[in-house]
Design a protein around this motif. Structure first.
Motif, PDB file in Angstrom:
ATOM      1  N   ALA A  25       2.156   5.063  -8.498  1.00  0.00           N
ATOM      2  CA  ALA A  25       1.308   4.930  -7.353  1.00  0.00           C
ATOM      3  C   ALA A  25       1.350   6.073  -6.510  1.00  0.00           C
ATOM      4  O   ALA A  25       0.141   6.446  -5.860  1.00  0.00           O
ATOM      5  CB  ALA A  25       1.563   3.652  -6.688  1.00  0.00           C
ATOM      6  N   ARG A  62      -4.958   2.172 -12.909  1.00  0.00           N
ATOM      7  CA  ARG A  62      -4.568   3.508 -12.728  1.00  0.00           C
ATOM      8  C   ARG A  62      -5.393   4.494 -13.482  1.00  0.00           C
ATOM      9  O   ARG A  62      -5.939   5.479 -13.122  1.00  0.00           O
ATOM     10  CB  ARG A  62      -3.148   3.875 -13.150  1.00  0.00           C
ATOM     11  CG  ARG A  62      -2.624   5.223 -12.821  1.00  0.00           C
ATOM     12  CD  ARG A  62      -1.306   5.290 -13.051  1.00  0.00           C
ATOM     13  NE  ARG A  62      -0.757   6.794 -12.939  1.00  0.00           N
ATOM     14  CZ  ARG A  62      -0.466   7.352 -13.763  1.00  0.00           C
ATOM     15  NH1 ARG A  62      -0.898   7.048 -15.165  1.00  0.00           N
ATOM     16  NH2 ARG A  62       0.116   8.605 -13.534  1.00  0.00           N
ATOM     17  N   LEU A 119       5.719   2.146  -8.779  1.00  0.00           N
ATOM     18  CA  LEU A 119       5.424   2.577  -7.415  1.00  0.00           C
ATOM     19  C   LEU A 119       5.469   4.123  -7.411  1.00  0.00           C
ATOM     20  O   LEU A 119       4.705   4.748  -6.657  1.00  0.00           O
ATOM     21  CB  LEU A 119       6.554   2.372  -6.672  1.00  0.00           C
ATOM     22  CG  LEU A 119       6.911   0.665  -6.246  1.00  0.00           C
ATOM     23  CD1 LEU A 119       7.987   0.346  -5.414  1.00  0.00           C
ATOM     24  CD2 LEU A 119       5.776   0.290  -5.135  1.00  0.00           C
ATOM     25  N   ASP A 122       8.784  -2.119 -11.948  1.00  0.00           N
ATOM     26  CA  ASP A 122       8.268  -1.952 -10.315  1.00  0.00           C
ATOM     27  C   ASP A 122       8.540  -0.727  -9.975  1.00  0.00           C
ATOM     28  O   ASP A 122       7.612  -0.072  -9.287  1.00  0.00           O
ATOM     29  CB  ASP A 122       8.936  -2.937  -9.522  1.00  0.00           C
ATOM     30  CG  ASP A 122       8.712  -2.819  -8.075  1.00  0.00           C
ATOM     31  OD1 ASP A 122       7.390  -3.198  -7.786  1.00  0.00           O
ATOM     32  OD2 ASP A 122       9.372  -2.183  -7.199  1.00  0.00           O
ATOM     33  N   LEU A 138      -1.285  -1.988  -3.597  1.00  0.00           N
ATOM     34  CA  LEU A 138      -0.083  -2.210  -4.729  1.00  0.00           C
ATOM     35  C   LEU A 138      -0.261  -3.492  -4.866  1.00  0.00           C
ATOM     36  O   LEU A 138      -0.655  -4.525  -3.920  1.00  0.00           O
ATOM     37  CB  LEU A 138       1.136  -1.688  -3.922  1.00  0.00           C
ATOM     38  CG  LEU A 138       1.477  -0.455  -3.540  1.00  0.00           C
ATOM     39  CD1 LEU A 138       2.465  -0.023  -2.855  1.00  0.00           C
ATOM     40  CD2 LEU A 138       1.540   0.288  -4.909  1.00  0.00           C
ATOM     41  N   PRO A 139       0.057  -4.037  -5.995  1.00  0.00           N
ATOM     42  CA  PRO A 139       0.886  -3.013  -7.207  1.00  0.00           C
ATOM     43  C   PRO A 139      -0.546  -2.709  -7.946  1.00  0.00           C
ATOM     44  O   PRO A 139      -1.702  -2.951  -7.727  1.00  0.00           O
ATOM     45  CB  PRO A 139       1.507  -4.170  -8.094  1.00  0.00           C
ATOM     46  CG  PRO A 139       0.745  -5.512  -7.819  1.00  0.00           C
ATOM     47  CD  PRO A 139       0.384  -5.385  -6.612  1.00  0.00           C
ATOM     48  N   ILE A 140      -0.176  -1.625  -8.483  1.00  0.00           N
ATOM     49  CA  ILE A 140      -1.163  -0.997  -9.654  1.00  0.00           C
ATOM     50  C   ILE A 140      -0.790  -1.440 -11.099  1.00  0.00           C
ATOM     51  O   ILE A 140       0.366  -1.400 -11.511  1.00  0.00           O
ATOM     52  CB  ILE A 140      -1.356   0.511  -9.465  1.00  0.00           C
ATOM     53  CG1 ILE A 140      -0.051   1.298  -9.797  1.00  0.00           C
ATOM     54  CG2 ILE A 140      -1.753   0.756  -8.302  1.00  0.00           C
ATOM     55  CD1 ILE A 140      -0.211   2.875 -10.091  1.00  0.00           C
ATOM     56  N   ILE A 200       4.984   3.928   2.169  1.00  0.00           N
ATOM     57  CA  ILE A 200       4.827   2.373   1.685  1.00  0.00           C
ATOM     58  C   ILE A 200       4.902   1.733   2.769  1.00  0.00           C
ATOM     59  O   ILE A 200       5.763   1.656   3.620  1.00  0.00           O
ATOM     60  CB  ILE A 200       5.903   2.170   0.667  1.00  0.00           C
ATOM     61  CG1 ILE A 200       5.848   2.836  -0.846  1.00  0.00           C
ATOM     62  CG2 ILE A 200       5.637   0.636   0.226  1.00  0.00           C
ATOM     63  CD1 ILE A 200       6.989   2.716  -1.722  1.00  0.00           C
ATOM     64  N   GLU A 203       0.996  -1.194   0.020  1.00  0.00           N
ATOM     65  CA  GLU A 203       0.079  -0.028  -0.063  1.00  0.00           C
ATOM     66  C   GLU A 203       0.857   1.180  -0.122  1.00  0.00           C
ATOM     67  O   GLU A 203       1.994   0.981   0.520  1.00  0.00           O
ATOM     68  CB  GLU A 203      -0.719  -0.053   1.039  1.00  0.00           C
ATOM     69  CG  GLU A 203      -1.751   1.234   1.334  1.00  0.00           C
ATOM     70  CD  GLU A 203      -2.724   1.128   2.612  1.00  0.00           C
ATOM     71  OE1 GLU A 203      -3.665   0.790   2.511  1.00  0.00           O
ATOM     72  OE2 GLU A 203      -2.090   1.750   3.522  1.00  0.00           O
TER      73      GLU A 203
END
Length: 376
Positions: free
Chosen positions: A347, A367, A344, A340, A360-362, A226, A202
């Motif tokens: 995000a 998105r 992030l 990755d 997470l992950p998006i 995070i 998250e």
């Protein structure tokens, strides 16, 4: 390691600052026997080709990549122009050193990563900070358990706004870039490299735009947290809106890593070597004649000394050329890690826009839907 070294025929796509730096290093490497340059600006192509002693020069990267001499490629175009050269190099199954990010759009990054993984190409991404001794020393202490189980990491990045202004001037879509995507990704990669065994679940973030918003519809700063699957936390903040006269030419970073058995702090603010002069200084990505004071060493690629680049970008490039010619393992970021990191950073930006936590992950589709629902 291979029993014998093989020659490298190098294609450099993009003759900007980084393409020039990497080309000059390659020109001195004993296994590089061909260098080709693709650069769309004729005057720049001529200048860089002379400095790197290029064997072939063109404005068309496809023409360069099609040459039989080419066995490896450096992708060093502007950030938003990486996708097509990468895919063209993948078609020829060329090992690549790609400047971060893979793409500025998350969907494009997903597409590029899928192509790389399907082809089996050895593609790595230029997170140059991994080649600085202080971060390698920190990585070793974390890796060998000196801190026990890492529970909290903090990072604070301060940047001269010259970097932000340069990036916003080079794009037609200010919303596609941000301090997290373009620059915060370096600190993020270092921290995630330290915590590579942990899974982020998250992110919660906020942004401000009071300085750069009126100037170029940009974002000044982003801060957020995070959360990892084991409850560990990473707090990150970055501002790239500091005044042009801020002594750091580019980056000032502080990191703290706390574990169950110890703590590690890293001061990477570059305040240990301070230059004050009456003459304009040329340090940084976009030097400004008004600057008279500098924290030396804050330029991420390294420093020019005695006519050569000294520092992490030189070591990173030499290490990659050894990887290609000798088969040596290196600490470069993989394409999957680079994707990755982009995910992030996106995000962080998404959470700041939605003003809520984001799981997470998006993915690119998630998105887009979230932004549409929020009206952003």
């Amino acid at each position: 390691m291979k029993n014998s070294a093989k020659g490298v025929g190098l294609a450099i796509i993009g003759g900007g600052r980084v393409g020039l730096f990497r080309g000059e290093v390659a020109a001195r490497h004993p296994q590089v026997d061909f260098i080709g340059l693709a650069e769309i600006k004729p005057d720049r192509a001529k200048e860089v080709a002379a400095k790197i002693r290029a064997d072939f020069v063109t404005a068309d990267f496809r023409e360069l990549l099609a040459r039989p001499e080419v066995t490896a490629a450096v992708i060093a175009t502007d950030e938003h122009l990486h996708v097509e050269p990468i895919l063209a190099a993948v078609e020829r199954k060329l090992p690549m050193l790609i400047e971060k990010p893979l793409a500025t759009d998350l969907g494009e990054s997903e597409r590029v990563l899928a192509a790389i993984q399907k082809s089996g190409v050895d593609a790595v991404v230029g997170y140059t900070q991994r080649f600085r001794r202080r971060w390698l020393a920190a990585k070793e202490k974390v890796r060998t358990g000196a801190l026990g189980d890492v529970t909290l990491v903090t990072s604070r990045a301060f940047m001269n706004r010259l970097v932000a202004l340069d990036n916003y001037e080079r794009t037609d879509d200010p919303s596609s870039i941000s301090p997290m995507v373009i620059s915060g990704t370096h600190a993020l990669d270092i921290v995630m490299w330290m915590m590579e065994a942990k899974k982020p679940v998250e992110v919660y973030a906020r942004s401000v735009d009071k300085a750069l918003g009126p100037i170029c519809k940009g974002i000044d700063a982003t801060a957020g947290v995070i959360t990892f699957d084991d409850g560990s936390l990473y707090h990150a903040s970055i501002s790239w809106a500091l005044p042009k006269v801020w002594p750091g030419a580019v980056y000032s970073l502080e990191v703290g890593i706390v574990g169950t058995e110890g703590v590690l702090t890293i001061d990477d603010t570059h305040r240990d070597i301070v230059l004050a002069t009456t003459k304009a200084q040329g340090e940084g990505y976009a030097p400004d004649a008004a600057r008279r004071v500098d924290f030396l060493g804050s330029y991420p690629p390294g420093d020019m000394a005695l006519g050569e680049l000294r520092g992490p970008m030189r070591e990173e490039t030499e290490s990659w050329l050894n990887r290609v010619s000798l088969g040596l393992p290196t600490q470069h970021a993989t394409a999957a890690e680079a994707h990755d990191r982009l995910m992030l950073t996106k995000a962080f930006d998404l959470s700041a826009k939605l003003k809520r936590a984001v799981p997470l992950p998006i993915a690119a589709e998630q998105r887009a839907r979230a932004k549409e629902r929020a009206g952003v």
